[in-house]
Design a protein around this motif. Structure first.
Motif, mmCIF file in Angstrom:
data_model
loop_
_atom_site.group_PDB
_atom_site.id
_atom_site.type_symbol
_atom_site.label_atom_id
_atom_site.label_comp_id
_atom_site.label_asym_id
_atom_site.label_seq_id
_atom_site.Cartn_x
_atom_site.Cartn_y
_atom_site.Cartn_z
ATOM 1 N N UNK A 206 95.558 42.494 -37.972
ATOM 2 C CA UNK A 206 96.538 43.434 -37.427
ATOM 3 C C UNK A 206 95.886 44.378 -36.421
ATOM 4 N N UNK A 207 94.594 44.662 -36.622
ATOM 5 C CA UNK A 207 93.872 45.550 -35.718
ATOM 6 C C UNK A 207 93.273 44.777 -34.540
ATOM 7 N N UNK A 208 92.816 43.542 -34.796
ATOM 8 C CA UNK A 208 92.164 42.730 -33.759
ATOM 9 C C UNK A 208 92.833 41.350 -33.774
ATOM 10 N N UNK A 209 93.927 41.172 -33.082
ATOM 11 C CA UNK A 209 94.637 39.886 -33.095
ATOM 12 C C UNK A 209 93.729 38.734 -32.664
ATOM 13 N N UNK A 210 93.782 37.638 -33.437
ATOM 14 C CA UNK A 210 92.983 36.458 -33.121
ATOM 15 C C UNK A 210 91.652 36.387 -33.833
ATOM 16 N N UNK A 211 91.280 37.450 -34.559
ATOM 17 C CA UNK A 211 89.951 37.465 -35.183
ATOM 18 C C UNK A 211 89.836 36.408 -36.290
ATOM 19 N N UNK A 212 90.918 36.155 -37.020
ATOM 20 C CA UNK A 212 90.854 35.144 -38.085
ATOM 21 C C UNK A 212 90.613 33.763 -37.490
ATOM 22 N N UNK A 213 91.346 33.425 -36.436
ATOM 23 C CA UNK A 213 91.181 32.110 -35.816
ATOM 24 C C UNK A 213 89.766 31.931 -35.268
ATOM 25 N N UNK A 214 89.217 32.965 -34.655
ATOM 26 C CA UNK A 214 87.858 32.870 -34.112
ATOM 27 C C UNK A 214 86.840 32.713 -35.231
ATOM 28 N N UNK A 215 86.985 33.512 -36.274
ATOM 29 C CA UNK A 215 86.034 33.453 -37.385
ATOM 30 C C UNK A 215 86.166 32.121 -38.138
ATOM 31 N N UNK A 216 87.385 31.619 -38.260
ATOM 32 C CA UNK A 216 87.614 30.343 -38.929
ATOM 33 C C UNK A 216 86.978 29.194 -38.145
ATOM 34 N N UNK A 217 87.122 29.214 -36.842
ATOM 35 C CA UNK A 217 86.524 28.183 -36.000
ATOM 36 C C UNK A 217 85.002 28.180 -36.155
ATOM 37 N N UNK A 218 84.411 29.372 -36.191
ATOM 38 C CA UNK A 218 82.968 29.492 -36.377
ATOM 39 C C UNK A 218 82.551 28.991 -37.755
ATOM 40 N N UNK A 219 83.313 29.358 -38.772
ATOM 41 C CA UNK A 219 82.957 28.969 -40.138
ATOM 42 C C UNK A 219 83.059 27.458 -40.330
ATOM 43 N N UNK A 220 84.041 26.830 -39.702
ATOM 44 C CA UNK A 220 84.183 25.378 -39.810
ATOM 45 C C UNK A 220 83.004 24.661 -39.171
ATOM 46 N N UNK A 221 82.547 25.154 -38.027
ATOM 47 C CA UNK A 221 81.377 24.554 -37.365
ATOM 48 C C UNK A 221 80.127 24.743 -38.209
ATOM 49 N N UNK A 222 79.960 25.933 -38.764
ATOM 50 C CA UNK A 222 78.791 26.206 -39.602
ATOM 51 C C UNK A 222 78.762 25.312 -40.837
ATOM 52 N N UNK A 223 79.925 25.139 -41.462
ATOM 53 C CA UNK A 223 80.006 24.306 -42.665
ATOM 54 C C UNK A 223 79.663 22.857 -42.345
ATOM 55 N N UNK A 224 80.207 22.343 -41.241
ATOM 56 C CA UNK A 224 79.959 20.954 -40.876
ATOM 57 C C UNK A 224 78.486 20.738 -40.516
ATOM 58 N N UNK A 225 77.902 21.670 -39.782
ATOM 59 C CA UNK A 225 76.479 21.564 -39.432
ATOM 60 C C UNK A 225 75.613 21.568 -40.683
ATOM 61 N N UNK A 226 75.917 22.449 -41.613
ATOM 62 C CA UNK A 226 75.135 22.543 -42.848
ATOM 63 C C UNK A 226 75.312 21.304 -43.713
ATOM 64 N N UNK A 227 76.535 20.778 -43.763
ATOM 65 C CA UNK A 227 76.776 19.559 -44.561
ATOM 66 C C UNK A 227 75.982 18.385 -44.011
ATOM 67 N N UNK A 228 76.010 18.203 -42.709
ATOM 68 C CA UNK A 228 75.310 17.076 -42.101
ATOM 69 C C UNK A 228 73.795 17.225 -42.201
ATOM 70 N N UNK A 229 73.332 18.443 -42.442
ATOM 71 C CA UNK A 229 71.902 18.675 -42.619
ATOM 72 C C UNK A 229 71.491 18.609 -44.087
ATOM 73 N N UNK A 230 72.464 18.396 -44.991
ATOM 74 C CA UNK A 230 72.159 18.284 -46.414
ATOM 75 C C UNK A 230 71.843 19.601 -47.090
ATOM 76 N N UNK A 231 72.339 20.716 -46.532
ATOM 77 C CA UNK A 231 72.024 22.032 -47.095
ATOM 78 C C UNK A 231 72.997 22.423 -48.210
ATOM 79 N N UNK A 232 72.635 23.465 -48.936
ATOM 80 C CA UNK A 232 73.522 24.045 -49.940
ATOM 81 C C UNK A 232 74.685 24.707 -49.207
ATOM 82 N N UNK A 233 75.934 24.565 -49.738
ATOM 83 C CA UNK A 233 77.128 24.880 -48.960
ATOM 84 C C UNK A 233 78.050 25.933 -49.569
ATOM 85 N N UNK A 234 77.697 26.532 -50.688
ATOM 86 C CA UNK A 234 78.693 27.373 -51.369
ATOM 87 C C UNK A 234 79.177 28.530 -50.491
ATOM 88 N N UNK A 235 78.262 29.249 -49.849
ATOM 89 C CA UNK A 235 78.699 30.381 -49.027
ATOM 90 C C UNK A 235 79.534 29.944 -47.827
#
Length: 255
Positions: A206-235
């Motif tokens: 509500x304060x910064x429109x679009x912040x969820x979409x930007x953060x979600x896009x970043x988190x999805x890339x981070x998760x995929x990179x970590x998965x393909x590297x065989x890292x621990x993924x809980x966070x």
């Protein structure tokens, strides 16, 4: 350790760990992983959520399929590479998890004074304020002697609190580090906690429109990179799930 094809591939390392070869038939890795943690529980490991291994398949109508497995203690691992079937994705996730479960039994995987110093040094490199880092140190010091996989869920809770800004907010309300750690040490990382953090992100939207979409896009890339590297993924997985929950509720009528 980054995983690749060849002698350091998950399949090769898994074979080395379980020791099957010409004289041994191929094992059922899903059963082996469950038996491993049941054995740890029988030997006295303090597993507050029991010894059950939990699998989660990512919804998909075609390959490649992805599966995550969460271990007792809270650690999460994902399938490796491109899996042509859901069953293979499940076996792949189990292989990564079993490798890490066995590796976790090494003495250097226990939380020691040296481990704490290295962890704090890494946490401080992000340039964040010292409040979250100080709470992280206190939390580690209260869990000396535990292995990292047994400690993972509690560590993930505090990683999420730090990422979400909750630690800073509690500090501003003059909550002590001891009070924060004691409170969250007894709280499970469950749907209630995820919903509370999702509400925080809805308020930020509500304060910064679009912040969820930007953060979600970043988190999805981070998760995929970590998965393909065989890292621990809980966070990274919990972070993405919280943002997906927030994103699904943005614009929805409030109850």
């Amino acid at each position: 350790m980054l995983l690749s094809n060849g002698p350091l591939s998950p399949e090769h390392i898994y074979q080395e760990i379980v020791g099957y070869g010409k004289a041994r038939k191929r094992v059922n890795v899903v059963e082996d992983l469950q038996e491993f943690w049941q054995m740890k529980a029988a030997r006295g490991s303090n597993l507050k959520n029991g010894a059950l291994v939990i699998y989660e398949s990512v919804p998909a109508s075609f390959a490649p399929y992805v599966c995550y497995v969460t271990l007792p203690g809270g650690s999460c691992f994902g399938s490796y590479g491109n899996c042509p079937t859901k069953a293979e994705a499940r076996r792949s996730a189990a292989r990564i998890a079993l490798m890490n479960s066995v590796f976790n039994e090494q003495p250097n995987r226990r939380i020691t004074e040296d481990f704490i110093e290295n962890a704090i040094r890494e946490a401080s490199q992000g340039g964040d304020s010292g409040t979250g880092v100080a709470a992280y140190r206190y939390m580690l010091e209260q869990n000396l002697g535990k292995t990292m996989l047994e400690f993972q869920e509690l560590m993930t809770v505090f990683q999420l609190l730090h990422w979400n800004g909750s630690l800073k907010a509690m500090r501003e309300r003059q909550c002590s580090r001891q009070e924060v750690v004691q409170h969250y040490s007894h709280r499970p990382l469950d749907d209630d906690m995820r919903s509370q953090m999702a509400l925080d992100w809805i308020a930020r939207e509500q304060e910064i429109p679009g912040i969820i979409a930007r953060e979600l896009n970043l988190s999805e890339r981070d998760l995929e990179t970590s998965r393909l590297a065989g890292r621990e993924l809980r966070f990274p997985k919990e972070r993405k799930d919280i943002l997906m929950l927030a994103n699904s509720q943005v614009g929805a009528p409030m109850e």
